[in-house]
Design a protein around this motif. Structure first.
Motif, short mmCIF file in Angstrom:
data_model
loop_
_atom_site.label_atom_id
_atom_site.label_comp_id
_atom_site.label_asym_id
_atom_site.label_seq_id
_atom_site.Cartn_x
_atom_site.Cartn_y
_atom_site.Cartn_z
N THR A 42 -7.67 6.72 -9.02
CA THR A 42 -6.52 6.15 -9.72
C THR A 42 -6.36 6.78 -11.08
O THR A 42 -7.28 7.33 -11.65
CB THR A 42 -6.67 4.63 -9.88
OG1 THR A 42 -7.88 4.40 -10.59
CG2 THR A 42 -6.70 3.92 -8.57
N ARG A 47 -4.17 -1.09 -12.66
CA ARG A 47 -4.54 -0.89 -11.26
C ARG A 47 -3.51 -1.57 -10.35
O ARG A 47 -2.85 -2.53 -10.75
CB ARG A 47 -5.92 -1.51 -11.00
CG ARG A 47 -7.01 -0.72 -11.63
CD ARG A 47 -8.37 -1.29 -11.27
NE ARG A 47 -9.36 -0.26 -11.49
CZ ARG A 47 -9.66 0.69 -10.62
NH1 ARG A 47 -9.07 0.73 -9.46
NH2 ARG A 47 -10.56 1.59 -10.89
N PHE A 48 -3.41 -1.06 -9.14
CA PHE A 48 -2.49 -1.63 -8.15
C PHE A 48 -3.09 -2.90 -7.56
O PHE A 48 -4.27 -2.91 -7.14
CB PHE A 48 -2.24 -0.60 -7.05
CG PHE A 48 -1.22 -1.04 -6.06
CD1 PHE A 48 0.14 -0.90 -6.32
CD2 PHE A 48 -1.59 -1.62 -4.85
CE1 PHE A 48 1.09 -1.32 -5.40
CE2 PHE A 48 -0.65 -2.04 -3.94
CZ PHE A 48 0.70 -1.90 -4.21
N LEU A 56 -1.50 -2.03 2.03
CA LEU A 56 -0.23 -1.72 1.39
C LEU A 56 0.87 -2.18 2.35
O LEU A 56 1.01 -1.65 3.45
CB LEU A 56 -0.10 -0.22 1.12
CG LEU A 56 1.22 0.22 0.47
CD1 LEU A 56 1.34 -0.34 -0.95
CD2 LEU A 56 1.35 1.73 0.46
N LEU A 91 -3.73 4.92 -3.63
CA LEU A 91 -3.97 3.63 -4.29
C LEU A 91 -5.26 2.96 -3.80
O LEU A 91 -5.52 1.80 -4.11
CB LEU A 91 -2.77 2.70 -4.08
CG LEU A 91 -1.45 3.19 -4.70
CD1 LEU A 91 -0.28 2.34 -4.23
CD2 LEU A 91 -1.52 3.18 -6.22
N ASP A 115 4.86 -5.15 -0.74
CA ASP A 115 4.54 -4.67 -2.08
C ASP A 115 5.64 -3.77 -2.61
O ASP A 115 5.94 -3.75 -3.81
CB ASP A 115 3.23 -3.87 -2.06
CG ASP A 115 2.04 -4.73 -1.68
OD1 ASP A 115 1.87 -5.77 -2.33
OD2 ASP A 115 1.30 -4.36 -0.74
N ASN A 246 2.95 -3.71 -10.56
CA ASN A 246 2.43 -2.52 -9.88
C ASN A 246 3.26 -1.27 -10.12
O ASN A 246 2.93 -0.19 -9.61
CB ASN A 246 2.37 -2.77 -8.36
CG ASN A 246 1.29 -3.77 -8.01
OD1 ASN A 246 0.25 -3.81 -8.67
ND2 ASN A 246 1.53 -4.60 -7.00
N ALA A 249 1.40 1.89 -11.54
CA ALA A 249 0.43 2.48 -10.61
C ALA A 249 1.14 3.25 -9.51
O ALA A 249 0.75 4.37 -9.15
CB ALA A 249 -0.46 1.39 -10.02
N VAL A 250 2.22 2.66 -8.96
CA VAL A 250 2.94 3.32 -7.87
C VAL A 250 3.67 4.55 -8.41
O VAL A 250 3.70 5.61 -7.78
CB VAL A 250 3.92 2.34 -7.18
CG1 VAL A 250 4.70 3.05 -6.07
CG2 VAL A 250 3.17 1.15 -6.61
#
Lengths: 285, 614
Positions: A42, A47-48, A56, A91, A115, A246, A249-250
């Motif tokens: 990561t 963080r996700f 996911l 992720l 998500d 998120n 992170a994404v």
């Protein structure tokens, strides 16, 4: 004025270069070694946090969608399906679960508990009221999909074609305002009707997002062809519910997948190549 | 409808917005005493998706132009590094370089570890905190501290910090973007760095010199040779999975000896860089500035941590130099001010980290805060710290820093150009060609001057050309010397008694070596013979030895006695402390002679262990 000299100092220079090269090599070795030994993939930042641990959950509107989402036993194959699996890997999530959600619900911000959504979504101001978008995973300028064998290489060729349009699509404005065809475009109900009219010869061309046009042409190469692309800054992006923690992170993961060649590999596999390989047809903005 | 007025859109609008920010951003913030770079970043924010939104998030034009600007920025960073200072203060510069790299680097890695980031992200953060940009060096130099050994160490250390920071970037980005195993990535990056290093030492300088030999007389071509060079090196870097900016930086180091800092070529590179490429890059970075991300507790907390790691690390490095390198505390303060500003390499590494998905938007915004803080803090401390360091005596200038070559309207001889090139080369100096003639003679036309410029500067020389007219040729040369203060003067075939009274030049050039080139030979000499004339001990003087070394390299030999008698194809360098303008003819013996008139001041002592001309 007094004078000084700079000696040519070849031995000194050699020593300096040697020292610098040694230091550089040591730092490079250490950096790559340390970076490579790191098990955590990561990025810096938050963080996700998935809705379901280790999974996911991805929302998409159309299944099957040729070249994008194609069921394959318990999994999915295609450009966007591959992107979803690559994102999960980036992720650190072991599993991908796909939920089908109507497109209208997705753009209204309802991802059905997923998500994120990967569904040929183009960010617009209106959609940004309900969704947060990552940076682009692929550019999606307008592209000219024609029947196989039809050619069009400049603005005049485009004007001479019979166009099919879907009234509610934003691309219809592009046909009317930038291409300005000689014949009045044929209005059609939806994309399925567009493709049907094109295949039957009722219209000569339709305008689609470039990756979508590429996917259709790659799936049915004897029926359709991409004649070219127009200039445009549109792109496809991953959507998350507005205010999702998120997003960072994404977003970082999407940039990483573009940077490390994953997206290009998927485009080569499912879309017949990256958008850069499609001819640019210059028409007025 | 009679008229159809539409909201503006398209490429033209984007360029208008972009260049409006480039023009107005720095002007507005500089009024508040804030460096212009901040205005460009804020301007980018203002027009970007997080500001007014005139430039949308999906815009590709500005970021892609910004990529070119980023390569240009790193190329110029390599080009402007002061290698002469590094050579002159190598021990202090390397020691301080290691300190000022390692301590903030360690701090950055610790910050990353404390946030539980992946190691590559922590390493990259460490490397970007370890580099620095000499934004305040012009101010420190103008305060008379350019010759201070501590300042010189900081300037020389920049070569090391920037290089190491980019090497870390190459390693980390390679490991993130590469698809092979760690070993294969390591081998690929190591080979790539070796290719770049060897290319920048052995290949690119030779190719560039060849290209300049063919097209260097054309100003645009000279500029484009530089541009093509850094783009080629960027592509070579990318072939090995290394970020293009590393290749561009190596290209800058490779062309460093070919582009003097004060030369017209550097002026053109600076002009395009400062007017277009670099501001566009900074505006493109500003597009990423997002107040909704920046002004959150987590981002500001992160910004605080990296500010402490960076400024604290730089301060510790500077003050460790007090006992280790015998800097005074005041000098350590100046070094801190010099090495604290974060701009070029920091922004470059940050953007690369963002593009490869290693850095999040919040970290990019935290780094932007660091850039702002580092520049503002160092700017505020600049005045008080520099005032506390005593200004050393006037710094020594290098012989080849600014060579004036005086010639007739026919242009300089091949031998005179060779002499000028040999003098200026080691100092990466400029050559100012002065075309002199008497009043009443036909003036040199603009076209003739341009043709002469193309011819003279086609090769390795870089500089300017201008005509000077006076009552006599001698007066014209004296006039030229008086207006430019050269570090050495080469007078080509003009030194006869018929050219006027040379006493004015003798007086004006006191303290400057003057080389009178004359004789039948007009080619590059096969050898150089150093001749001692009269009873003086000139041959032992450092300046004379330096001239002989530059002109003869390793092939000069000495003899005592009057000029004349050199082997065919050799040039006699006759060292003298007296002016020979009384009518004697050096060419009487048929020998090609360079009469070096050595300044009396240099005969007293030796040559300072000073830096070169960059």
């Amino acid at each position: 004025m007094t004078h000084s000299s700079t000696r040519r100092a070849s031995p000194t220079r050699r020593r300096l270069l040697g020292l610098t090269a040694l230091a550089a090599l040591a730092v490079a070795v250490a950096s790559v070694g340390l970076a490579g030994c790191s098990s955590d993939s990561t990025s810096a930042g938050r963080r996700f946090r998935p809705a379901e641990d280790g999974v996911l959950t991805v929302a998409t509107a159309y299944i099957p969608a040729p070249a994008f989402w194609m069921p394959n036993f318990q999994t999915y194959a295609g450009f966007e399906a591959g992107l979803a699996y690559a994102l999960a890997d980036r992720l650190d999530l072991a599993e991908v679960r796909v939920v089908q959600v109507p497109f209208a619900d997705i753009v209204a911000g309802d991802l059905g508990g997923a998500d994120l959504a990967i569904s040929t979504l183009t960010p617009t101001a209106e959609r940004e009221d309900h969704l947060d978008f990552t940076s682009a995973y692929v550019d999606a300028p307008p592209a000219v999909l024609v029947r196989d064998g039809t050619t069009a290489s400049d603005a005049q060729d485009l004007k001479d074609l019979r166009w099919g349009v879907v009234e509610v699509s934003t691309l219809t404005e592009v046909v009317r305002d930038r291409i300005r065809p000689e014949a009045e475009p044929v209005e059609l109900a939806d994309r399925t009707a567009e493709l049907d009219a094109l295949a039957r010869g009722r219209v000569d061309a339709v305008l689609l997002d470039l990756p979508v046009a590429q996917g259709i042409a790659t799936s049915s190469p004897s029926t359709y062809d991409v004649a070219g692309q127009l200039s445009g800054s549109e792109h496809l992006a991953v959507a998350l519910p507005a205010g999702s923690p998120n997003l960072e992170a994404v977003d970082s993961a999407v940039r990483a997948l573009r940077s490390n060649g994953t997206v290009d590999r998927l485009a080569n596999r499912w879309l017949g190549g990256t958008g850069g390989k499609v001819r640019l047809i210059r028409v007025a903005d | 409808m009679l008229i159809a007025i539409e909201a503006p859109s398209g490429a033209a609008l984007e360029f208008v917005l972009l260049f409006a920010v480039v023009l107005l951003g720095p002007v507005i913030v500089e009024r508040a005493g804030i460096p212009g770079i901040i205005g460009l970043l804020l301007g980018g924010f203002a027009i970007g998706p997080h500001g007014i939104g005139w430039v949308e998030a999906g815009n590709r034009t500005i970021p892609e132009l910004g990529q070119l600007g980023l390569l240009y920025l790193m190329f110029v960073a390599g080009l402007e590094l002061d290698m002469a200072v590094l050579r002159a203060h190598k021990r202090e510069a390397l020691t301080f370089g290691v300190l000022t790299f390692a301590i903030p680097f360690g701090g950055g890695v610790l910050v990353g570890a404390s946030q539980h980031w992946a190691l590559p992200a922590s390493l990259l953060l460490g490397s970007l905190l370890a580099s620095h940009t000499l934004i305040l060096y012009p101010a420190v130099r103008d305060a008379g501290l350019g010759g201070n050994p501590a300042v010189a160490s900081a300037v020389g250390a920049t070569v090391l910090t920037d290089t190491l920071a980019l090497v870390v970037l190459a390693g980390v980005a390679g490991s993130e973007s590469g698809s092979g195993s760690t070993t294969s990535v390591l081998v690929e990056v190591a080979i790539g760095l070796a290719v770049l290093g060897l290319g920048s030492i052995f290949v690119l300088p030779r190719v560039a010199r060849l290209a300049l030999g063919m097209w260097g007389g054309d100003r645009a071509a000279r500029f484009l040779v530089a541009v093509v060079s850094f783009l080629v090196m960027a592509v070579v870097a990318e072939v090995f999975g290394i970020e293009g900016i590393v290749g561009a930086f190596f290209a800058g180091i490779a062309l460093n000896p070919l582009v003097p800092n004060e030369s017209p070529s550097m002026e053109r590179l600076d002009f395009f860089g400062n007017a277009v490429f670099i501001p566009v890059f900074l505006v493109s970075v500003g597009l990423l500035l997002d107040p909704s991300v920046m002004f959150t507790a987590s981002t500001m907390g992160l910004a605080g941590l990296i500010c402490v790691a960076c400024l604290g690390g730089k301060a510790i490095a500077a003050f460790v130099g007090v006992p280790l390198l015998r800097f005074t505390p005041s000098e350590a303060g100046v070094i801190f001010v010099l090495t604290t500003p974060q701009a070029a390499a920091t922004l470059a590494a940050t953007l690369v980290g963002y593009d490869i998905g290693l850095f999040s938007t919040s970290l990019v915004n935290a780094v932007l805060v660091l850039i702002l803080v580092s520049i503002v803090v160092s700017t505020l401390l600049s005045g008080p710290t520099t005032r506390r360091v005593p200004v050393p005596e006037a710094g020594a200038s290098a012989i080849g820093e600014h060579v004036m070559l005086a010639c007739t309207p026919d242009g300089p001889s091949v031998l005179a150009r060779w002499v000028a090139e040999r003098l200026s080369g080691p100092d990466v100096g400029i050559v100012e060609v002065v075309v002199v003639h008497e009043e009443g003679q036909r003036p040199v036309s603009h076209a003739e001057l341009e043709a002469l410029e193309r011819d003279v500067f086609r090769g390795g020389l870089d500089g300017s050309i201008r005509p000077v007219v006076d009552v006599t040729v001698a007066a014209a040369v004296a006039h030229a010397v008086a207006t430019s203060s050269p570090s050495a003067v080469v007078v080509d075939g003009l030194a006869g008694p018929a050219d006027g009274d040379w006493s004015a030049l003798e007086r004006l050039a006191a303290g400057t070596p003057v080389l009178l080139v004359g004789g039948p030979g007009d080619g590059r000499p096969r050898g150089v013979e150093l001749v001692q004339e009269g009873a003086t001990e000139l041959l032992d003087q450092v300046v004379v030895q330096e001239l002989a070394t530059r002109l003869g390299r390793r092939h000069s030999r000495s003899r005592t006695g009057a000029s004349g008698g050199a082997d065919p194809g050799q040039v006699a360098v006759v060292a003298t402390s007296t002016w020979p303008m009384s009518g004697e003819d050096d060419t009487a013996g048929g020998e090609t002679t360079i009469r070096a008139i050595v300044p009396a001041s240099s005969l007293v002592g030796g040559v300072a262990d000073g830096a070169g001309g960059r």
